[in-house]
Scaffold this motif. Structure first.
Motif, PDB file in Angstrom:
ATOM      1  N   LEU A   1     -14.069   8.477 -41.460  1.00 26.12           N
ATOM      2  CA  LEU A   1     -13.681   9.459 -40.442  1.00 26.12           C
ATOM      3  C   LEU A   1     -12.289  10.010 -40.713  1.00 26.12           C
ATOM      4  N   LEU A   2     -11.351   9.127 -41.063  1.00 30.11           N
ATOM      5  CA  LEU A   2      -9.962   9.528 -41.259  1.00 30.11           C
ATOM      6  C   LEU A   2      -9.648   9.906 -42.702  1.00 30.11           C
ATOM      7  N   GLY A   3     -10.614   9.768 -43.597  1.00 26.40           N
ATOM      8  CA  GLY A   3     -10.379  10.120 -44.988  1.00 26.40           C
ATOM      9  C   GLY A   3      -9.466   9.147 -45.707  1.00 26.40           C
ATOM     10  N   ILE A   4      -9.492   7.868 -45.301  1.00 21.89           N
ATOM     11  CA  ILE A   4      -8.667   6.838 -45.940  1.00 21.89           C
ATOM     12  C   ILE A   4      -9.483   6.180 -47.041  1.00 21.89           C
ATOM     13  N   THR A   5      -9.088   6.354 -48.271  1.00 22.85           N
ATOM     14  CA  THR A   5      -9.851   5.799 -49.371  1.00 22.85           C
ATOM     15  C   THR A   5      -9.545   4.326 -49.568  1.00 22.85           C
ATOM     16  N   THR A   6     -10.471   3.647 -50.220  1.00 22.84           N
ATOM     17  CA  THR A   6     -10.270   2.230 -50.508  1.00 22.84           C
ATOM     18  C   THR A   6      -9.033   2.021 -51.367  1.00 22.84           C
ATOM     19  N   ALA A   7      -8.786   2.950 -52.282  1.00 21.35           N
ATOM     20  CA  ALA A   7      -7.615   2.825 -53.153  1.00 21.35           C
ATOM     21  C   ALA A   7      -6.326   2.820 -52.338  1.00 21.35           C
ATOM     22  N   SER A   8      -6.279   3.633 -51.271  1.00 19.46           N
ATOM     23  CA  SER A   8      -5.054   3.699 -50.471  1.00 19.46           C
ATOM     24  C   SER A   8      -4.978   2.585 -49.437  1.00 19.46           C
ATOM     25  N   SER A   9      -6.128   1.940 -49.141  1.00 11.25           N
ATOM     26  CA  SER A   9      -6.108   0.882 -48.128  1.00 11.25           C
ATOM     27  C   SER A   9      -5.829  -0.485 -48.722  1.00 11.25           C
ATOM     28  N   GLY A  10      -5.935  -0.637 -50.037  1.00  7.07           N
ATOM     29  CA  GLY A  10      -5.588  -1.900 -50.657  1.00  7.07           C
ATOM     30  C   GLY A  10      -6.779  -2.604 -51.271  1.00  7.07           C
TER      31      GLY A  10
END
Length: 536
Positions: free
Chosen positions: A101-110
């Motif tokens: 929904l928020l466009g947060i990728t796995t790469a940026s989430s850790g």
């Protein structure tokens, strides 16, 4: 009613919160028939009845599909204790819903899931990571996410339960406030034995049944003791479910051609993918036969562009957290003596977490938390209501160190602090109150802020003219400005017109594709109208 309207009305309405009236959560008991009935049954929107226009692909795999792979939570971790239901509900199903929904990728989430299941699990595991308590129920986890949202793994203090975070409760108002912004909106159940259940589950996996390109996950719970598996064409496959014991798994894809049709599932054991034939979920005997009747496939939706309007910041000390329940309330009068409406926060801060200090085993008895009061605004009819912190205690010793009311109605928080400090928590009921100062409240009138048939922002899509027309409640001649965004909050367009005939012409907007969008109009200083609509 056309098919567009059916989607808007049946599926895409923002849910109006229900407020509990001093309902204290029973511990470790069966889920009542009333609770089961209160969970909405998912209904496939009418628009998907035309499979020529809206075909389902034969294969969806969120681990490899280009549109969804960036939001796939990491899978190389294993659950701790009896936490599988929370792991599936929070760190897979909810986590994926928020990230996509928020466009947060796995790469940026850790390297671990963005949201940790230990936040909900430690409210439910009775203070013992290994025994489970109520922590094996994903319904309980979803209810907490509806009430409080979820902190990121970083804010919580780490993803894995481990020794350092065993039974930890998070401290820090700012962390709770950030969590509130990703509160779960609603969760739905699907009976896998019902006619058309496989089609409904596949639609959710494929496009969330609202056109979302990343689709969604679902969670289910079944007999899992010694589940027989085999390897077929390089795929680990369940040949049957187990004879006892419960385990929650996550559906994150499907393949119609494999073994007559199979779900791609994550086990939470950190050992990769499994495939589960559709037919295994069709028989009640295969399901975990427990007193909670939890034999449903479930998924959740997250509130879109949500920000709390009014909150409490609470400083609290107590030596036995399972002896107290935190509730809030409101009364429509300044300096009122008691609330007329109250609500609790599901399994959070509700006689839970075992006989431990507030922050957990070997940790501090003092904690700072935040509780969202926004749902109470639906009952407010005066300019200076009184908000209450209500603590019900069964024993132990503690006190309310401080209490502040945070009003975000004007953007930046306006804080009103209670003159009472270090208030003892007595056995029975302890009440503290703060009257709202004479400042503007950002109203949360359900009729103003939620889509409904009766009154609210209404959108209608004319596929022939490629135009979306909007009707705003109130005087039809006044000027309005609507903001269009996609489901991740990306701004798409700004539309100007009058309340009766504002329209969005799509004929020259090739960037706009099929899917769901959000329209918002700010109508004066205290009302915001929002609706979700679908473009074919």
């Amino acid at each position: 009613m056309n098919c567009f309207e059916a989607v808007s009305l049946l599926l895409c309405c923002f849910c109006i919160p229900s407020l509990s009236q001093s309902v204290i959560r029973p511990q470790f008991g069966s889920m009542s028939d009333a609770k089961i009935a209160s969970i909405p049954d998912f209904v496939l929107p009418q628009i998907y009845g035309d499979r020529n226009a809206h075909p389902l692909p034969g294969v969806v795999n969120h681990e490899s599909d280009a549109a969804s792979k960036p939001y796939m939570p990491p899978t190389n971790w294993s659950i701790d204790g009896w936490s599988c239901a929370n792991a599936s509900a929070v760190s897979f199903t909810y986590d994926y819903a928020v990230q996509s929904l928020l466009g947060i990728t796995t790469a940026s989430s850790g390297s671990v899931p963005l949201y940790t299941y230990n936040y909900t699990y430690h409210f439910l595991d009775n203070g013992d990571q290994a025994t489970g308590g109520d922590g094996w129920m994903y319904v309980e986890a979803f209810d907490i996410l509806k009430a409080t949202g979820c902190p990121t793994s970083t804010d919580f203090g780490g993803f894995d339960g481990g020794i350092d975070q065993t039974n930890a409760w998070m401290s820090g108002y700012d962390k709770y406030y950030k969590a509130m912004k990703v509160r779960l909106d609603q969760y739905y159940k699907i009976d896998p034995n019902a006619a058309g259940a496989d089609e409904m589950i596949k639609q959710i996996v494929y496009d969330f049944a609202d056109g979302s390109p990343a689709g969604s996950f679902l969670t289910f719970q079944a007999n899992a003791e010694a589940m027989p598996t085999t390897t077929i064409n390089g795929r680990k496959t369940f040949t049957s479910l187990g004879g006892g014991g419960g385990h929650a798994l996550t559906i994150c894809g499907y393949d119609d051609s494999f073994q007559g049709g199979s779900w791609l599932v994550q086990s939470g054991w950190g050992d990769g993918d499994y495939w589960c034939p559709y037919t295994l979920l069709h028989g009640k005997s295969a399901w975990y036969d427990n007193p909670l009747n939890n034999a449903f496939v479930m998924f959740c939706r997250v509130k879109i562009n949500y920000s709390p309007k009014v909150t409490f910041k609470i400083g609290l000390t107590h030596n036995q957290r399972n002896k107290i329940c935190l509730m809030t309330g409101v009364a429509n009068a300044p300096n009122a003596a008691s609330p007329t409406t109250t609500m609790d926060y599901a399994g959070a801060f509700n006689f839970s977490g075992g006989s431990l200090p507030l922050c957990g085993s070997g940790k501090s008895s003092t904690i700072e938390i935040g509780l969202d009061l926004t749902d109470l605004l639906s009952t407010v009819t005066v300019s200076q209501p009184t908000f209450f912190l209500k603590i019900i205690s069964k024993g132990g010793t503690g006190q309310v160190n401080s209490l502040a009311l945070e009003n975000y109605g004007g953007g930046a928080a306006q804080e009103a602090t209670s003159t009472q400090t270090n208030v003892p928590i007595v056995t029975g009921t302890t009440l503290m109150a703060i009257t709202m100062p004479p400042t503007r409240i950002a109203a949360d009138d359900p009729k103003a802020n939620h889509s409904s048939r009766e009154s609210s922002l209404v959108a209608s899509y004319d596929s022939r003219l490629k135009t979306v027309r909007f009707r705003v409640p109130g005087n039809p001649g006044r000027a309005v400005q609507l903001h269009i965004a996609d489901l991740r909050g990306n701004s798409i367009a700004t539309i100007t017109g009058n309340a009766a005939c504002a329209s969005w012409d799509l004929r020259r907007r090739s960037i706009v594709g099929r899917g769901a969008y959000i329209a918002t109009v700010n109508d004066g200083p205290a009302r915001t109208y929002t609706t979700k609509f679908y473009i074919e």
